[in-house]
Design a protein around this motif. Structure first.
Motif: not given
Lengths: 153, 153, 153
Positions: B43, B45-46, B48, B61, B82, B137, B139-141, B149-153
């Motif tokens: 996973v 985690y973003q 920003n 989280n 970022h 961005n 990196e996330i892509i 998986a991606i999680v943006h709390p």
């Protein structure tokens, strides 16, 4: 003599600026992170806020992804707008040039038709170079299930 | 007699506290939700935002995900920072111990180099135990397209 | 004569309203965007805010996705609640009817048990028709790795 002193001073200045810039910037050799070994990449960006800072950040984020040396020339992006995000597509707002710059790089600009109906917005209030999808949420879901990444800045 | 009364009272207290705690907590037998039958999970985690609450929530989280009984010992996580999120990596801020606790659990700590350039931040202002990626961005892509998986709390 | 004038006026009104409505609405033939050619779709919605606007928007977003003509009857959704989002499940709040409408459409309603422990909330304070997962973050990660899409409104 004064000339030589000036010259030495200027050289020292230049060298120190160079050193400063080098220390300041991250040298590409220091980059770590994911390796992009696929031929093409796809991402959908979600925008559902009318906050000017978030709107601008979202457009800048897409541009940064398109310019990432790992993704350059290999990334297909779509901006899906719903809810308050519709502000970015309003003729009365000032985002036209950034949107056109994104579109020139192949970014799909998609507005949620549900939002127009719910907020009583006419499509004539929006730029004529955008496209429409039945629901922004449906679009985001279908794209992901087709293998697109999702970013919500 | 008084002693026995006290004892009975104390026992009643303990029993009722026990009952209360039991009613209060969710019994693991009541857990539903996804079954984790894969050998490993990944996973990204973003982060920003420079909002202290969001920064702390994001780190908590990640820890909660690492400690989820379904994922424990099977989850590789990366924190991609970022935009305003760079605050979490600044030496002058107070997140060092939480970051080191995450790193000790194998979490990759990645800072967007674009952000440093755009905000004129020297990497010397940041903790020296983090790593850098060309763009957060990107990196996330790339990670998502590699199956993370991606999680943006 | 007056009658005919009135009739003409009324007709002109109706026609112009019709034209206005037509111009206003997005005609389905104008829809572009992703084509849904899969038999079934799955999505997990993340809610971690106690902001009434975000709570309502999240529930409306799920409903919009379920009603998207491309996804209707083919979408399985799960609402994963953690952090401040627990507000949506509190009996003292007013979201019961919307939650039940979602549940009637097959939406799984899942509360993070970690949140209850951390915030000292008894499960008796929450609606009895919801389910529990060990951690909301773990749930979101596992679902994505099982191929579900993620939306965080």
């Amino acid at each position: 003599m004064k000339k030589i002193t000036s010259l030495l001073f200027a050289t020292a200045m230049l060298l120190s600026i160079g050193a400063w810039a080098q220390e300041k910037a991250v040298n590409p050799s220091e980059f770590h992170g994911a390796v992009a070994d696929k031929k093409s990449y796809k991402v959908v960006y979600q925008l559902n806020s009318d906050d000017d800072k978030i709107i601008k950040a979202t457009m800048k984020n897409i541009m940064n992804a398109l310019e990432d040396p790992r993704l350059k020339g290999k990334l297909q992006a779509e901006l899906v707008v719903h809810g308050g995000g519709v502000a970015v597509f309003k003729k009365t707002n000032s985002y036209e040039s950034q949107l056109k710059a994104l579109q020139a790089k192949g970014v799909i600009l998609a507005e949620c038709a549900n939002t127009l109906r719910e907020r009583n917005i006419s499509k004539d209030e929006l730029f004529d170079f955008i496209s429409f999808v039945p629901s922004g949420n449906g679009e985001i879901i279908i794209r992901q299930q087709q293998g697109w990444a999702i970013v919500h800045p």
